[in-house]
Design an enzyme around this catalytic site. Structure first.
Site, PDB file in Angstrom:
ATOM      1  N   ARG A  25     196.867  14.023  91.486  1.00  0.00           N
ATOM      2  CA  ARG A  25     197.966  13.286  90.858  1.00  0.00           C
ATOM      3  C   ARG A  25     199.310  13.758  91.407  1.00  0.00           C
ATOM      4  O   ARG A  25     200.204  12.940  91.669  1.00  0.00           O
ATOM      5  CB  ARG A  25     197.937  13.481  89.333  1.00  0.00           C
ATOM      6  CG  ARG A  25     198.942  12.590  88.606  1.00  0.00           C
ATOM      7  CD  ARG A  25     198.486  11.149  88.661  1.00  0.00           C
ATOM      8  NE  ARG A  25     199.523  10.234  88.213  1.00  0.00           N
ATOM      9  CZ  ARG A  25     200.298   9.522  89.022  1.00  0.00           C
ATOM     10  NH1 ARG A  25     200.168   9.637  90.331  1.00  0.00           N
ATOM     11  NH2 ARG A  25     201.199   8.709  88.546  1.00  0.00           N
ATOM     12  N   CYS A  44     202.157  11.514  93.473  1.00  0.00           N
ATOM     13  CA  CYS A  44     203.575  11.401  93.120  1.00  0.00           C
ATOM     14  C   CYS A  44     204.457  11.746  94.322  1.00  0.00           C
ATOM     15  O   CYS A  44     205.481  11.102  94.558  1.00  0.00           O
ATOM     16  CB  CYS A  44     203.915  12.319  91.956  1.00  0.00           C
ATOM     17  SG  CYS A  44     203.376  11.694  90.352  1.00  0.00           S
ATOM     18  N   CYS A  67     211.757  11.674  86.441  1.00  0.00           N
ATOM     19  CA  CYS A  67     210.878  10.749  85.720  1.00  0.00           C
ATOM     20  C   CYS A  67     210.456  11.338  84.376  1.00  0.00           C
ATOM     21  O   CYS A  67     210.645  10.730  83.322  1.00  0.00           O
ATOM     22  CB  CYS A  67     209.632  10.438  86.544  1.00  0.00           C
ATOM     23  SG  CYS A  67     209.853   9.229  87.852  1.00  0.00           S
ATOM     24  N   HIS A  68     209.876  12.541  84.429  1.00  0.00           N
ATOM     25  CA  HIS A  68     209.094  13.022  83.297  1.00  0.00           C
ATOM     26  C   HIS A  68     209.889  13.775  82.238  1.00  0.00           C
ATOM     27  O   HIS A  68     209.395  13.967  81.120  1.00  0.00           O
ATOM     28  CB  HIS A  68     207.945  13.882  83.813  1.00  0.00           C
ATOM     29  CG  HIS A  68     207.027  13.135  84.731  1.00  0.00           C
ATOM     30  ND1 HIS A  68     206.237  12.086  84.306  1.00  0.00           N
ATOM     31  CD2 HIS A  68     206.790  13.253  86.068  1.00  0.00           C
ATOM     32  CE1 HIS A  68     205.547  11.603  85.323  1.00  0.00           C
ATOM     33  NE2 HIS A  68     205.860  12.288  86.405  1.00  0.00           N
ATOM     34  N   CYS A  73     183.454  31.886  92.415  1.00  0.00           N
ATOM     35  CA  CYS A  73     182.163  32.274  91.851  1.00  0.00           C
ATOM     36  C   CYS A  73     181.027  31.882  92.807  1.00  0.00           C
ATOM     37  O   CYS A  73     180.068  32.636  92.980  1.00  0.00           O
ATOM     38  CB  CYS A  73     181.956  31.623  90.491  1.00  0.00           C
ATOM     39  SG  CYS A  73     182.852  32.416  89.134  1.00  0.00           S
ATOM     40  N   CYS A  87     175.134  28.918  87.602  1.00  0.00           N
ATOM     41  CA  CYS A  87     176.241  29.346  86.736  1.00  0.00           C
ATOM     42  C   CYS A  87     175.701  29.914  85.423  1.00  0.00           C
ATOM     43  O   CYS A  87     176.203  30.920  84.903  1.00  0.00           O
ATOM     44  CB  CYS A  87     177.174  28.172  86.439  1.00  0.00           C
ATOM     45  SG  CYS A  87     177.827  27.307  87.868  1.00  0.00           S
ATOM     46  N   CYS A 133     174.694  33.706  84.912  1.00  0.00           N
ATOM     47  CA  CYS A 133     175.730  34.689  84.556  1.00  0.00           C
ATOM     48  C   CYS A 133     176.383  34.373  83.219  1.00  0.00           C
ATOM     49  O   CYS A 133     176.636  35.265  82.408  1.00  0.00           O
ATOM     50  CB  CYS A 133     176.813  34.732  85.636  1.00  0.00           C
ATOM     51  SG  CYS A 133     176.304  35.476  87.198  1.00  0.00           S
ATOM     52  N   HIS A 134     176.656  33.082  82.994  1.00  0.00           N
ATOM     53  CA  HIS A 134     177.503  32.700  81.860  1.00  0.00           C
ATOM     54  C   HIS A 134     176.739  32.143  80.670  1.00  0.00           C
ATOM     55  O   HIS A 134     177.357  31.917  79.608  1.00  0.00           O
ATOM     56  CB  HIS A 134     178.543  31.672  82.324  1.00  0.00           C
ATOM     57  CG  HIS A 134     179.455  32.181  83.393  1.00  0.00           C
ATOM     58  ND1 HIS A 134     180.428  33.127  83.157  1.00  0.00           N
ATOM     59  CD2 HIS A 134     179.541  31.875  84.720  1.00  0.00           C
ATOM     60  CE1 HIS A 134     181.087  33.375  84.279  1.00  0.00           C
ATOM     61  NE2 HIS A 134     180.556  32.646  85.244  1.00  0.00           N
ATOM     62  N   CYS A 169     210.427  15.588  90.133  1.00  0.00           N
ATOM     63  CA  CYS A 169     209.502  15.290  89.036  1.00  0.00           C
ATOM     64  C   CYS A 169     210.261  15.132  87.721  1.00  0.00           C
ATOM     65  O   CYS A 169     209.965  14.247  86.912  1.00  0.00           O
ATOM     66  CB  CYS A 169     208.480  16.411  88.885  1.00  0.00           C
ATOM     67  SG  CYS A 169     207.631  16.918  90.384  1.00  0.00           S
TER      68      CYS A 169
END
Length: 259
Positions: A216, A220, A178-179, A112, A74, A77-78, A175
């Protein structure tokens, strides 16, 4: 654990009147960090105690390790990630014009690998992909999230919003129930947050390891007794993009620590 959370969710929403549904105003948005107890906050705040930093260190080693038939790293290139990767994770998922769809940071890393290193993609949730993702995202710690700024991403953000507000599973919950409607309450002893994804990949004490936002989300879905989408599915990418876009302006925390 998932079974008891499902029972607790059903009980919570059967006995508690829901707040008015709707997206959380920008001035009322809160990181999941603000819902944590002092011990969990202290673990996140101290890099020598934060278990997620072990993955960051692994990612730093992978950054300079040559891979694939191209025998490139990586860094070839970076360069120095502290400079080249600062702010990058804050804009992911990002719209890829060649693919005509958004891709997550994990997917960009694998693109990549295949296109420039001629290496095989890293499996979802493998230690190496989580380590590289954590290392890259860590360079943006403290940087404001900008995901969703590209106008071409709007249809996918809209798709994610629809999925976020769509009831599903045997518990018939979305979702947003709840949130958006019930944050600051508790479910099976754990705080319900606003689902602002400011610290992914993050270390969950329940998992005893680092995990992605896709993990995650799938958890849920299983919790409400719905069929979880496969890793990398367009629906999960759209959900991640929507969540990151609604957290726009909030600072990155990777690697965060949660219960």
């Amino acid at each position: 654990m998932i079974f008891w959370r499902a029972i607790a969710a059903a009980t919570l929403f059967a006995t508690t009147p829901a707040l008015l549904a709707g997206e959380i105003p920008s001035d009322a948005r809160r990181s999941g960090y603000s819902f944590m107890g002092p011990d969990t906050r202290a673990m996140q705040d101290d890099d020598t105690s934060n278990p997620g930093m072990l993955f960051v260190l692994d990612g730093e080693a992978l950054w300079t390790r040559k891979a694939g038939s191209a025998d490139k790293a990586c860094a070839d290139c970076h360069g120095d990630a502290r400079d080249s990767m600062k702010g990058v994770a804050a804009r992911y998922p990002a719209f890829d014009r060649a693919l005509a769809r958004p891709v997550t940071l994990d997917q960009r890393i694998n693109l990549c690998r295949t296109n420039h290193q001629q290496a095989t993609p890293l499996p979802y949730e493998s230690r190496d992909i989580l380590a590289l993702s954590a290392f890259v995202a860590h360079q943006s710690r403290g940087v404001a999230i900008t995901a969703g700024d590209d106008p071409q991403a709007k249809p996918f953000i809209d798709q994610g919003r629809t999925l976020f507000t769509q009831r599903e599973g045997q518990l018939n919950l979305a979702c947003t129930n709840c949130h958006d409607d019930n944050f600051d309450r508790r479910l099976a002893g754990s705080p319900i947050t606003q689902a602002q994804p400011t610290g992914y990949p993050l270390y969950r004490l329940e998992w005893q390891t680092l995990g992605s936002l896709e993990r995650r989300l799938r958890s849920c879905m299983t919790g409400v007794r719905a069929q979880a989408y496969d890793y990398g599915a367009p629906e999960l990418v759209a959900l991640e993009l929507y969540l990151m876009s609604r957290a726009r302006g909030m600072p990155m925390e990777t690697p965060a620590v949660r219960p």
